[in-house]
Enzyme design. Structure first.
Site, mmCIF file in Angstrom:
data_model
loop_
_atom_site.group_PDB
_atom_site.id
_atom_site.type_symbol
_atom_site.label_atom_id
_atom_site.label_comp_id
_atom_site.label_asym_id
_atom_site.label_seq_id
_atom_site.Cartn_x
_atom_site.Cartn_y
_atom_site.Cartn_z
ATOM 1 N N ASN A 83 0.858 -1.196 0.000
ATOM 2 C CA ASN A 83 0.000 0.000 0.000
ATOM 3 C C ASN A 83 0.890 1.240 0.000
ATOM 4 O OD1 ASN A 83 -1.753 2.118 0.481
ATOM 5 N ND2 ASN A 83 -2.889 1.076 2.107
ATOM 6 N N GLU A 100 11.240 -0.656 9.306
ATOM 7 C CA GLU A 100 12.473 -0.287 9.993
ATOM 8 C C GLU A 100 13.569 0.265 9.095
ATOM 9 O OE1 GLU A 100 12.877 -3.218 13.577
ATOM 10 O OE2 GLU A 100 11.525 -4.112 12.122
#
Lengths: 697, 338
Positions: A586, A660
């Site tokens: 997304n 991350e």
């Protein structure tokens, strides 16, 4: 190799399904859980860094009208397991760090609980403490392994010999500060112990994994998993600090068990979080680089010194990325720890990779400077064909592509010369690489059921604000080959099938894999026209896991830094990142994740600094007035881009995880830009104006 | 945190009587500092007296061409006032450099100068602090001193164990601007009304670090008067901090440059807003060259004492404040007036 899902919903810019509830304020977070007649808990914390409690006087607290219970080690229940000493709250008189939990007050209101907690008088026999990390600490030791199961040390070839004979070397020491997790939502729980029911313990907890949290509580309290429910629909940020439970969860559970039938709420204050919510160890990184005249590395060594607590070991895998980032025939990495009288360190966004992409990426810039080679080019010249650590081929590695595209977008070729001045500002540009391993956890299960004409999937996953509520339906819709609107995914409750922690950027990879297996089985069992109530479960398919490739996401970050010639004030008007992170499920939530990581990296570069006061054994900067994080005004033009990367080895979605990688390398890019602007090489984070002042005109 | 009585008197006189009658009663303005200190257990009043609706919320022109600012005017309102922005840019800039929009909407002109000095040890009740608990010692000396004082510290100090030592700094940006503007403070106390120069409101820790100002218990600021600046005067506020917004000053400079006169006040360097009178005297009447300003600051900082400490101490403030003054005065003297 995996047949990747045909992307229809995947890859589409999709609005957050939980967005409206959050914007309207109707999303309930753990502390807001509507319960009947709640009571409020407030912890009592140790005010010495090491010692024994010789007396604890709770009479003044208990005398206050409205105080329901005061627990200390003298009257708290004995836990079933105290193996994990972080979780062994109120089990003895020993104090192992300042801020440790030594009691809890439960009262009718939060204000009263706080007042009563202040009234608990604790007397200590204080013992000398050692809470200061030093590179030459006499008690440094090698842990058995470091976080995520990595080996403590690695060695190949002869670094010393290569350094002795190399044309150019860099031998410097770098350090990163102590960083404290401060998600917007503090660690918070509403706990209910109702022994008359089948599931006597319910914990509405802010957590990155309802099942891992339940497992920890069951172990500590000796409860059957069927008798505990953990619920967590929404999390106001975790960053790893809610990946494993911390002592506050055990404390509130204990408080609830002392008041059967009464829901108990506990939210840590911001100040309490600095001792109880996990932090990143400071790191000291001794680096040796040796290269030939063309810039090809002949040796790469990273020796890391960092800390852990005396009561529980956490060994940050800081040297891990140095093992695989660049090619070099001679290499060495080590980790040494000092176990100190300090709070328990733990996960914080990109443990290992975040600090570990600071020192080496600054050292690469120093090497480029000494060689007179462009730092982008230097990295490209040291591109390894296979993973230097394992010898395996890459599942996909597009670092060079990221560097080139980033350089193009940033205008790297046209960058101003070193020391360039525009008005009152010196301007510098810097680059660094980013990396994060692609992980998939071994266990997660999803159920898919056909219900009222829709497909309902259930999995105990967690959405930390990252987008799981939104991307899991996208994956499920494509796996079932139906419209996104026909899919509902329910998460955040141990009533749903077991799910792994939202950590290691593995959530989407893992839960998505379980959903794809479930969807595939659903179709093969029920075909395209299921009946109402048709249901299957699917587990993450371990058999299909690729073991033949080394899987990482890569990236490149470019920073423009401005340094005020009068005051040394630092600004970062531009920060661009380009990432090769597999298929992006997304773009909307991905962009938030990536620029969020980069902003946190900027924060690490310029602002965050847990200043440790070794005299008293606590962080001097222990609230958000003193522990600075980057604010909006510090962020200029921040851009995250990604490559259209096809990786058939990682999972059925082709996704690599993006939570991350954004924080890795950012601080190095900023430091490298500061050097180009000012000529000052800051090797100890953060970069603050006092460190460049002396070099200014 | 301890319980307290909350009073909302009918008028200013009653508010003053109420606070004066109880040794542990305090006034509440915007509460942006007091409420934090209540929660932390640093402030432990028995009674909190809300004066926010009692004092004036008006900014009015005075006969001498200056302004009178009611104590309940918020920092946001003051910063947005056209007269302030046009006549006293140093004040508008200082206000906007402080805190955040939300806090400025609450903070008041009467309350903001009375916020307590800042120090991480003052706000942590588990550590010794002479300001919070007289005689217990000063944890800041040899500790985290990045935001601490370099001026106004007794030469015999700092001594961490001395019972009077305090090296905290006053954090208000607005107060630094009011100091350079020669503002006057209107005070109402149990003994009646009085006016004092703003520059005399705050005090050095001296022999009593528990007191940040000279106000007696029960005295309330009701208004602040700004005299007019000399014709053609230009002014500016420059705040240097660790991030671009929402941080206290490492150092700050409020400067007024007029024909034959330079006025300077410094923030972030002392227990009070620091009017650099020695530097002003050196510069008086002479040409305002960069060299002259630098020399004047050298004189001003003769007695400056850098504080060593963890994280490198605060010695950088001494060159930093001079550099900031030089740059600020340069900007004021080189720009073409609007």
């Amino acid at each position: 190799m995996t047949e990747l899902l045909e992307p229809r919903a995947i890859g589409r810019d999709t609005v957050r399904r939980d967005g409206e509830a959050k914007v309207r304020g109707t999303a309930t977070y753990a502390i807001e859980t509507p319960v009947e007649h709640p009571a409020y808990a407030h912890p009592v914390q140790a005010t010495v860094a090491r010692g024994r409690i010789t007396a604890i006087d709770t009479s003044a607290a208990e005398a206050l009208d409205g105080v329901l219970v005061v627990l200390t080690h003298e009257n708290a229940e004995r836990l079933a397991s105290t193996d994990d000493r972080e979780f062994a709250v109120l089990q003895g008189d020993e104090v192992a760090f300042r801020g440790q939990l030594v009691g809890v007050v439960v009262a009718e209101t939060s204000e009263l609980a706080r007042q009563a907690a202040d009234a608990v008088r604790v007397t200590y026999a204080e013992q000398p403490h050692d809470s200061e990390l030093r590179v030459d600490h006499p008690d440094l030791y090698a842990p058995e392994q470091v976080n995520a199961g990595h080996p403590t040390d690695t060695a190949e070839g002869d670094v010393a010999a290569a350094v002795a004979t190399a044309a150019v070397t860099v031998e410097e020491t770098y350090s990163t500060a102590m960083y404290f997790n401060n998600p917007l939502e503090p660690h918070a729980t509403t706990a209910l112990w109702d022994p008359a029911t089948d599931v006597p313990l319910t914990l509405w907890d802010s957590t990155q994994g309802v099942h891992p949290a339940r497992a920890a509580v069951c172990e500590v309290f000796g409860l059957e998993e069927e008798r505990v429910r953990v619920v967590c629909p929404f999390v106001g940020g975790g960053f790893g600090s809610k990946g494993t439970p911390h002592a506050n969860l055990m404390l509130v559970t204990m408080a609830a068990r002392a008041l059967p039938g009464r829901p108990v709420k506990l939210a840590l204050t911001r100040q309490q979080m600095f001792a109880l919510s996990a932090y990143r160890t400071p790191t000291i990184q001794k680096i040796q680089l040796a290269a030939d005249r063309t810039g090809r590395l002949q040796a790469l060594a990273l020796d890391v010194v960092e800390q852990t607590s005396r009561i529980k070991e956490f060994a940050e895998q800081t040297a891990a990325p140095a093992r695989m980032m660049y090619a070099s025939p001679n290499r060495r990495t080590t980790h040494r720890l000092a176990a100190l009288d300090v709070p328990v360190p733990s996960w914080m966004r990109a443990p290992g990779e975040c600090p570990g992409m600071f020192g080496p990426e600054v050292a690469m810039d120093e090497l480029a400077e000494r060689l007179g080679v462009d730092p982008v080019e230097l990295r490209i010249r040291n591109e390894p064909e296979v993973d230097p650590e394992t010898g395996k081929p890459w599942s996909s590695r597009n670092l060079v592509h990221c560097l080139r595209e980033g350089a193009e977008r940033f205008g790297w070729a046209e960058r101003p010369p070193a020391g360039h001045r525009e008005g009152a500002w010196l301007v510098g540009t810097g680059v660094a690489s980013s990396v994060y391993p692609t992980m998939r956890q071994a266990k997660s299960t999803a159920t898919i059921r056909f219900e009222d004409g829709r497909y309902v999937a259930e999995i105990g996953a967690a959405d930390l604000g990252t987008g799981a509520w939104t991307v899991l339906p996208q994956i499920t819709a494509d796996a079932l080959d139906v419209d996104l609107d026909d899919v509902e995914v329910r998460i955040g409750d141990t009533r749903y099938p077991v799910a792994s922690v939202a950590g290691g950027s593995s959530g989407t990879n893992t839960w998505g894999s379980a959903l794809v297996v479930a969807a595939t089985e659903f179709r093969s069992k029920f075909g395209g026209s299921p009946a109402d109530g048709d249901e299957v479960s699917g587990d993450v398919d371990q058999a299909s896991k690729d073991e033949d490739h080394s899987a990482y996401a890569f990236g490149a970050q470019f920073a423009e830094v401005r340094v005020n010639v009068a005051t040394g004030e630092l600004r970062v008007p531009r920060l661009y990142g380009v990432f090769g992170a597999g298929r992006i499920v997304n773009p909307r939530t991905a962009r938030s994740q990536l620029i969020g990581g980069m902003t946190m990296g900027l924060s690490m570069a310029l602002h965050e600094n847990g200043v440790w006061d070794p005299r008293i054994g606590q962080a001097a900067t222990h609230d958000l007035a003193e522990y600075h994080v980057t604010v909006n005004a510090d962020v200029g033009d921040i851009q995250a881009h990604w490559l259209d990367e096809h990786d058939p080895y990682v999972n059925a979605m082709g996704s690599k995880g993006i939570g991350e990688i954004g924080i890795t390398g950012t601080a190095a890019a900023v430091v490298n830009a500061v050097h180009r602007a000012t000529g000052v090489r800051v090797r100890d984070l953060p970069v603050t104006l006092d460190k460049v002042l002396a070099a200014l005109p | 945190m301890k319980p307290f009585a909350f009073a909302r008197p009918a008028d200013v006189a009653e508010a003053v009587r109420t606070v004066a009658a109880e040794p542990d009663a305090v006034f509440l303005g915007g509460g942006t500092n007091l409420v934090d200190l209540l929660k932390l257990g640093v402030a432990r009043p028995d009674r909190v007296v809300d004066v926010r609706r009692l004092t004036s919320r008006e900014i009015t022109d005075t006969a001498d061409g200056g302004l009178r600012i009611g104590a309940a005017v918020t920092n946001s309102e003051l910063a947005a006032d056209r007269r302030v922005r046009e006549r006293y840019p140093v004040l508008a800039q200082a206000l906007l450099a402080g805190a955040t929009g939300q806090l400025r909407n609450l903070a008041t002109v009467g309350g903001n100068p009375l916020q307590r000095t800042r120090c991480v040890y003052f706000t942590d009740v588990s550590t010794p602090c002479n300001k919070r608990e007289p005689g217990t010692g000063c944890s800041a000396v040899g500790g985290y001193t990045r935001y601490h004082a370099v001026l106004g510290v007794d030469a015999a100090l700092p001594d961490a164990s001395a019972p009077k030592t305090c090296i905290a700094t006053h954090p208000s940006d607005m107060a630094v601007a009011l100091a350079v503007l020669d503002a006057q403070v209107q005070v109402l106390g149990p003994g009646g009304a009085r006016t004092m120069p703003f520059g005399e409101l705050h005090r050095l820790p001296g022999d009593d670090p528990t007191r940040d100002t000279v106000l007696e218990h029960g005295e309330l600021i009701t208004a602040v008067d700004l005299p007019p600046l000399p014709a053609g005067a230009r002014s500016a506020y420059r705040k240097v901090r660790d991030r671009a917004s929402y941080a206290f000053a490492l150092v700050s400079v409020a400067a007024v440059v007029a024909d034959g006169e330079v006025r300077l006040a410094l923030g972030g360097v002392a227990h009070k807003p620091w009017r650099a009178t020695r530097a002003e005297e050196v510069l008086a009447g002479g040409p305002v060259t960069e060299h002259a300003v630098r020399h004047a600051m050298d004189v001003e900082l003769t007695a400056a004492q850098p504080q060593p400490g963890i994280d490198g101490g605060n010695g950088f403030k001494i060159p930093l404040v001079t550099r900031t003054v030089v740059a600020t005065v340069r900007d004021l003297t080189s720009e073409v007036p609007a």
